[in-house]
Design an enzyme around this catalytic site. Sequence first.
Site, PDB file in Angstrom:
ATOM      1  N   GLY A  91       1.964   2.835  -7.338  1.00 59.17           N
ATOM      2  CA  GLY A  91       2.016   1.376  -7.415  1.00 59.17           C
ATOM      3  C   GLY A  91       3.090   0.837  -6.494  1.00 59.17           C
ATOM      4  O   GLY A  91       3.924   1.578  -5.973  1.00 59.17           O
ATOM      5  N   ARG A  94       8.363  -1.197  -4.465  1.00 54.61           N
ATOM      6  CA  ARG A  94       9.356  -2.030  -3.779  1.00 54.61           C
ATOM      7  C   ARG A  94       8.672  -3.050  -2.883  1.00 54.61           C
ATOM      8  O   ARG A  94       9.164  -3.393  -1.807  1.00 54.61           O
ATOM      9  CB  ARG A  94      10.314  -1.169  -2.968  1.00 54.61           C
ATOM     10  CG  ARG A  94       9.660  -0.277  -1.915  1.00 54.61           C
ATOM     11  CD  ARG A  94      10.710   0.349  -1.016  1.00 54.61           C
ATOM     12  NE  ARG A  94      10.123   1.166   0.014  1.00 54.61           N
ATOM     13  CZ  ARG A  94      10.752   1.545   1.109  1.00 54.61           C
ATOM     14  NH1 ARG A  94      11.986   1.155   1.320  1.00 54.61           N
ATOM     15  NH2 ARG A  94      10.169   2.306   2.014  1.00 54.61           N
ATOM     16  N   LYS A 114       8.043  -6.211   1.739  1.00 56.98           N
ATOM     17  CA  LYS A 114       8.413  -4.822   1.488  1.00 56.98           C
ATOM     18  C   LYS A 114       9.929  -4.717   1.395  1.00 56.98           C
ATOM     19  O   LYS A 114      10.644  -5.116   2.311  1.00 56.98           O
ATOM     20  CB  LYS A 114       7.889  -3.936   2.623  1.00 56.98           C
ATOM     21  CG  LYS A 114       8.128  -2.444   2.427  1.00 56.98           C
ATOM     22  CD  LYS A 114       7.462  -1.661   3.544  1.00 56.98           C
ATOM     23  CE  LYS A 114       7.714  -0.169   3.399  1.00 56.98           C
ATOM     24  NZ  LYS A 114       7.042   0.599   4.496  1.00 56.98           N
ATOM     25  N   ASP A 126      15.398   1.386  -6.749  1.00 55.98           N
ATOM     26  CA  ASP A 126      16.019   0.058  -6.741  1.00 55.98           C
ATOM     27  C   ASP A 126      15.087  -1.013  -6.169  1.00 55.98           C
ATOM     28  O   ASP A 126      15.401  -2.205  -6.220  1.00 55.98           O
ATOM     29  CB  ASP A 126      17.341   0.075  -5.974  1.00 55.98           C
ATOM     30  CG  ASP A 126      17.189   0.509  -4.516  1.00 55.98           C
ATOM     31  OD1 ASP A 126      16.044   0.585  -4.023  1.00 55.98           O
ATOM     32  OD2 ASP A 126      18.221   0.773  -3.872  1.00 55.98           O
ATOM     33  N   GLY A 127      13.959  -0.594  -5.598  1.00 56.98           N
ATOM     34  CA  GLY A 127      13.003  -1.564  -5.078  1.00 56.98           C
ATOM     35  C   GLY A 127      13.415  -2.215  -3.777  1.00 56.98           C
ATOM     36  O   GLY A 127      12.738  -3.120  -3.289  1.00 56.98           O
ATOM     37  N   ARG A 184      -6.286   0.881  -1.064  1.00 56.00           N
ATOM     38  CA  ARG A 184      -6.049   2.245  -0.597  1.00 56.00           C
ATOM     39  C   ARG A 184      -7.011   3.212  -1.279  1.00 56.00           C
ATOM     40  O   ARG A 184      -7.603   2.886  -2.312  1.00 56.00           O
ATOM     41  CB  ARG A 184      -4.604   2.660  -0.940  1.00 56.00           C
ATOM     42  CG  ARG A 184      -3.548   1.619  -0.571  1.00 56.00           C
ATOM     43  CD  ARG A 184      -2.298   1.803  -1.427  1.00 56.00           C
ATOM     44  NE  ARG A 184      -1.325   0.732  -1.237  1.00 56.00           N
ATOM     45  CZ  ARG A 184      -0.281   0.800  -0.429  1.00 56.00           C
ATOM     46  NH1 ARG A 184      -0.057   1.899   0.262  1.00 56.00           N
ATOM     47  NH2 ARG A 184       0.561  -0.209  -0.299  1.00 56.00           N
ATOM     48  N   ASP A 253      -2.365   7.512  -0.939  1.00 58.11           N
ATOM     49  CA  ASP A 253      -1.973   6.118  -1.135  1.00 58.11           C
ATOM     50  C   ASP A 253      -1.639   5.439   0.183  1.00 58.11           C
ATOM     51  O   ASP A 253      -1.440   4.218   0.216  1.00 58.11           O
ATOM     52  CB  ASP A 253      -0.784   6.011  -2.103  1.00 58.11           C
ATOM     53  CG  ASP A 253       0.402   6.840  -1.659  1.00 58.11           C
ATOM     54  OD1 ASP A 253       0.279   8.081  -1.657  1.00 58.11           O
ATOM     55  OD2 ASP A 253       1.451   6.269  -1.307  1.00 58.11           O
ATOM     56  N   ASN A 254      -1.572   6.216   1.280  1.00 55.04           N
ATOM     57  CA  ASN A 254      -1.312   5.654   2.602  1.00 55.04           C
ATOM     58  C   ASN A 254      -2.547   5.675   3.491  1.00 55.04           C
ATOM     59  O   ASN A 254      -2.437   5.648   4.712  1.00 55.04           O
ATOM     60  CB  ASN A 254      -0.163   6.411   3.283  1.00 55.04           C
ATOM     61  CG  ASN A 254       1.164   6.151   2.604  1.00 55.04           C
ATOM     62  OD1 ASN A 254       1.370   5.087   2.030  1.00 55.04           O
ATOM     63  ND2 ASN A 254       2.052   7.116   2.644  1.00 55.04           N
TER      64      ASN A 254
END
Length: 488
Positions: A91, A94, A114, A126-127, A184, A253-254
């Site tokens: 998910g 960040r 992003k 920490d995102g 994706r 996921d990419n």
Amino acid sequence: MTNRKEIGWNFDNTYSRLPKFFYNSLSPNPVSSPKLAVLNEPLATTLGLNPEALKSEEAVAVLAGNQVPEGGSPLAQAYAGHQFGHFTMLGDGRAMLIGEQITPNHDRFDIQLKGSGRTPYSRGGDGRAALGPMLREYIISEAMHALGIQTTRSLAVVTTGETIIRETELPGAILTRVASSHLRVGTFEYTARWGELEELQLLADYAIERHYPEIEADENRYLSLLRNVIKRQAYLIAKWQLVGFIHGVMNTDNMTISGETIDYGPCAFMDTYDPATVFSSIDRQGRYAYGNQPYIGGWNLARFAESLLPLLHENQEKAVERAQDEVSKFGELYKMNWLKGMRAKLGIFDEEEQDETLIESLLSMMQKYKADYTNTFRALTYDKPEGSEMFNASEFKQWYDQWHARQGRQKESNEESHQLMRNNNPAVIPRNHRVEEALEAAVEQGDYSVMERLLNVLSKPFAHTPEQEEYCTLPIPSNIPYRTFCGT
């Protein structure tokens, strides 16, 4: 809410109208002191945005995630993925999709931030993002666009005025990424694993409506979806190989459903030709090496096919048979695209059976003599093979004669052949040492002029101008291998 009219925001957020299973709605995660570092004015204009208005304090607050633009609907998308072969829940940990911009040409693009802070998918992170990796994505994605390779793009980078901790303290930043969508393979894997059949069908229908509307009336549109995604990825990965691009982290996921390159973390361009080249610091086994990228593309697409099985046929056995039949075509499609591209790089218009042998012989010599990939084809384009050990070898001279004889057997003239080569062999690529030079000046000294000059040169890779000469030089030899990092 910010002024929609002056800046030009024109949102129509279809993804946020999907069930909550697919995302989590978000509130902004404000940063202390946002400042605009880089703005892609031509892209802004294409999107229907006012470049001057985007420089305002109000607009920068949006690009920093401090405010929601009028019409925006901030959310973090849910997806899963096979990372280095291992399946896991992921998910947007960040990132925040602020909305879908409708352009003056009625095209639709995701506008995503992003490095915008923690989300329900952050998994302890920490995102946030550091300035260096965000500038890196800006440079590489815009270079890929100029090379004619399908890609997400970069609208802006904003510094946050905050420090983030990675190996050391680093300045924080947020990238505004523009994509045809962020659907994706991992989005489908997530839905197939944890959703109901109804949700999987809804996602597939959404993907078709957004990216493949021409197949909506097909007898089995879900099989057509699989077939079309395979075609686009075969084309995309061939384009990567033709310019020596190494993605570095080809997790499922990419891999996008749209066929765009996404996520420029530990990516880089190859200098010395070697299929085993790896730049990513975390790819210790070479899974995502340059030479493995076509294989991994097929592997990822097999995972996509698995996620679609319930939609391909109600009989499991027949669904598997259909999926296998489509995925098995990937290798042939990839090779067709690659051979066509390699012929163009050698100034060859038509097809002969021995072309592949001619191409492979050149690549074998390049590997043997540690020749630079881009500059070798550049020298052949100018028909001035000189100045390297390979060009002085007797085996190359024999190959060179065979190549010229091959060109002579086609109806096109020498000039047409060389023009084909100029159109397909970039004079410049984002050389790793040049990218690092630009990042160091920007991050360490606040000097963006080095990056601006680099971007200007990279914006016309097929121009073959004298001004590009200095950007064709190789880095100083080093015993320390070049390494890249994903920035998380």
